[in-house]
Design an enzyme around this catalytic site. Structure first.
Site, mmCIF file in Angstrom:
data_model
loop_
_atom_site.group_PDB
_atom_site.id
_atom_site.type_symbol
_atom_site.label_atom_id
_atom_site.label_comp_id
_atom_site.label_asym_id
_atom_site.label_seq_id
_atom_site.Cartn_x
_atom_site.Cartn_y
_atom_site.Cartn_z
ATOM 1 N N ASP A 244 0.835 -1.209 0.000
ATOM 2 C CA ASP A 244 0.000 0.000 0.000
ATOM 3 C C ASP A 244 0.868 1.256 0.000
ATOM 4 O O ASP A 244 0.353 2.352 -0.212
ATOM 5 C CB ASP A 244 -0.965 0.008 1.201
ATOM 6 C CG ASP A 244 -0.252 -0.234 2.517
ATOM 7 O OD1 ASP A 244 0.409 -1.273 2.658
ATOM 8 O OD2 ASP A 244 -0.347 0.623 3.411
ATOM 9 N N ASN A 245 2.161 1.090 0.224
ATOM 10 C CA ASN A 245 3.068 2.234 0.176
ATOM 11 C C ASN A 245 3.951 2.191 -1.065
ATOM 12 O O ASN A 245 5.007 2.817 -1.104
ATOM 13 C CB ASN A 245 3.942 2.271 1.431
ATOM 14 C CG ASN A 245 3.125 2.584 2.679
ATOM 15 O OD1 ASN A 245 2.049 3.182 2.602
ATOM 16 N ND2 ASN A 245 3.614 2.165 3.824
HETATM 17 P P1 AMP Z 1 0.688 3.777 6.916
HETATM 18 O O1 AMP Z 1 1.415 2.806 7.762
HETATM 19 O O2 AMP Z 1 0.803 5.193 7.408
HETATM 20 O O3 AMP Z 1 1.016 3.651 5.468
HETATM 21 O O4 AMP Z 1 -0.873 3.440 7.079
HETATM 22 C C1 AMP Z 1 -1.411 2.170 6.886
HETATM 23 C C2 AMP Z 1 -2.896 2.242 6.999
HETATM 24 O O5 AMP Z 1 -3.303 2.658 8.308
HETATM 25 C C3 AMP Z 1 -3.596 3.201 6.052
HETATM 26 O O6 AMP Z 1 -4.812 2.631 5.686
HETATM 27 C C4 AMP Z 1 -3.798 4.435 6.894
HETATM 28 O O7 AMP Z 1 -4.844 5.237 6.414
HETATM 29 C C5 AMP Z 1 -4.134 3.814 8.234
HETATM 30 N N1 AMP Z 1 -3.802 4.702 9.363
HETATM 31 C C6 AMP Z 1 -2.586 5.038 9.797
HETATM 32 N N2 AMP Z 1 -2.673 5.871 10.850
HETATM 33 C C7 AMP Z 1 -3.977 6.078 11.093
HETATM 34 C C8 AMP Z 1 -4.719 6.839 12.052
HETATM 35 N N3 AMP Z 1 -4.117 7.570 13.004
HETATM 36 N N4 AMP Z 1 -6.051 6.794 11.967
HETATM 37 C C9 AMP Z 1 -6.682 6.065 11.046
HETATM 38 N N5 AMP Z 1 -6.047 5.328 10.118
HETATM 39 C C10 AMP Z 1 -4.707 5.321 10.137
HETATM 40 MG MG MG Z 2 0.593 4.246 3.767
#
Ligand code: AMP
Ligand code: MG
Length: 488
Positions: A252-253
């Protein structure tokens, strides 16, 4: 022009991809305040920075007010996180505000991160703390200046409320610009739901947006796969050339555009170790520096799997079609890596010995505990000045001394080589201790001066800036081993 009328949106994602998102609105922000506005980028996007630098502008960048023409939405996507599949991730704390065509006619997403809960939030609060927002700002802008495709930062806004993490921290939103937010995980989302029509629609959209020259081939999904493979091979080779560790290379990244996205627990290597891992959540070292190229291919295999239903009716035929394309990642990456590192060493033309020169230098750096970034600048300086300073970076100079004559024998004009090296080897990177210092001052003392100072340096990474020597130095001894925490 006011902030509310400043954007000339043309929202193709909202218009063409019904069913790929949920229309949504940002949360209210009690007291939005812009702490950094990227005026150069605003101008590039055709936005008036003065209009943005207003109360309405702050509210817009915080997600609390939608400007005219915006169609804010939360995008759906899935993803493999640390190897395991999550069928529904999506924008849990972000909104796509809309798209604008920039001064070069390029379509750019304007996206807000930290703007409140959405239907994809799961357990999260939808918010972001100021530290991670500024980290993403700083590292993304540094990467751009270093010549690495990256999402950009348009602005950072304090929301005026505190968010709960290990402690209460000032809440913030990052306004981010990307050539799109299509991810490998976007394809996985529809593949997992067996929505083949949507997968085909997404493929057509991605090709038209990012690879328009390939949009009319016989097998669009195969063309898309090849294009993403080559962009990612090149991107990851560039990361390797800078000692950059992304930290969370989940699917997803990983973008379809080939831009670096989602700067969470990322870091730059200082003392060179190929096994470097900085992220507190990466306990197995899955996303270690040296593993990044392999993970790139692993992620592309997930994209290939998602695309299978579009490649042929018979799954075996589809696999037979895509497997050689996936295997071609290896040579594509090796070619990109070789290009990056031979440029770092000032080598002109290709020679059979070059791969060994690169490997042996890296081995010497690791054995000698040398600083990754400084080694390449010192080699150039020694070449220019006839000095022998590089060895001062090595605890044991034996391997370096054996290596250097081999390298010198391969070079052309010393001054021209040194100048060429300095154009690709940065003097300044966002060093971990400096990033921490800047984020700490902003978080704990609402002092943004260290952030501004560091930003101005890392966005001019190749030119020596008088009086700024300390920004080129490694962390002091007492900084200790560095760990980053996921930016949630
Ligand atoms: P990331 O690790 O930042 O790439 O995020 C992975 C997933 O977690 C994505 O779907 C983000 O939208 C979700 N996510 C990360 N942090 C939060 C948060 N504080 N609140 C809601 N969703 C989050
Ligand atoms: Mg992400």
């Amino acid at each position: 022009m006011t902030a509310l009328t400043a954007f000339r949106f043309d929202n193709s994602y909202a218009r063409e991809l019904d069913g790929f998102y949920v229309p949504w609105e940002g949360a209210a922000a009690p007291a939005p305040r812009i702490v950094r506005l990227n005026t150069g980028l605003a101008q590039e996007l055709g936005l008036d920075p003065d209009a943005l630098a207003t109360e309405d502008g702050a509210a817009i960048l915080a997600g609390a007010k939608a400007p005219d023409g915006a169609t804010p939405l939360a995008q759906a996507y899935a993803g493999h996180q640390f190897g395991g599949f999550s069928p529904q991730l999506g924008d849990g704390r972000a909104l796509l505000l809309g798209e604008v065509l920039d001064r070069n006619g390029q379509r750019r997403d304007i996206h807000l991160k930290g703007s409140g809960r959405t239907p994809f939030s799961r357990g999260g609060d939808g918010k972001a703390a100021v530290g991670p927002v500024l980290r993403e700002y700083l590292v993304g802008e540094a990467m751009h200046a270093l010549g690495v495709p990256s999402t950009r930062a348009l602005g950072a806004v304090l929301t005026g409320e505190m968010v709960m993490r290990e402690t209460m921290l000032p809440g913030a939103v990052l306004a981010r610009v990307a050539s799109s937010h299509l991810r490998v995980g976007t394809f996985e989302y529809f593949a997992a739901r067996r929505e083949t029509d949507k997968l085909a629609q997404l493929t057509g959209y991605a090709l038209a947006r990012h690879y328009p020259d390939l949009a009319h081939g016989d097998t669009p999904a195969l063309s898309l796969f090849r294009a993403v493979r080559d962009r990612q091979a090149r991107l990851i080779a560039q990361w390797m050339g800078l000692g950059f560790v992304h930290g969370v290379m989940n699917t997803d990244n990983m973008t379809i555009s080939g831009e670096t996205i989602d700067y969470g627990p990322c870091a730059f290597i200082d003392t060179y170790r190929a096994a470097s891992v900085f992220s507190s959540i990466d306990r197995q070292g899955r996303y270690a520096y040296r593993n990044q190229p392999g993970i790139g291919q692993w992620n592309l295999a997930r994209l290939a799997e998602a695309l299978l239903p579009l490649l042929a009716d018979d799954p075996d035929d589809a696999i037979a079609l895509v497997t050689p394309e996936l295997e071609a990642y290896g040579p594509a990456y090796e070619a990109a890596y070789s290009e990056v590192f031979t440029a770092k060493l000032g080598l002109q033309g290709a020679s059979a010995q070059d791969a060994a020169l690169v490997t042996d230098l890296l081995a010497a750096m690791e054995a000698g505990g040398a600083d990754f970034t400084r080694t390449f600048r010192f080699l150039a300086a020694d070449l220019r000045n006839g000095t022998d300073l590089t060895a001062s970076l090595f605890s044991d100079r034996t391997a370096l001394d054996a290596w250097r004559p081999r390298w010198m024998a391969r070079l052309g004009d010393a001054r021209a080589t040194a100048d060429a090296m300095d154009r690709v080897n940065p003097l300044y990177i966002p060093r971990n201790h400096l990033v921490e210092e800047a984020l700490g001052a902003a978080t704990n003392d609402a002092d943004f001066a260290p952030f501004e100072d560091l930003l101005s340096i890392v966005t001019r990474p190749f030119e020596a800036q008088p009086g700024k020597d300390r920004f080129a130095l490694p962390a002091p001894e007492d900084f200790g081993p560095y760990t980053t925490f996921c930016g949630t």
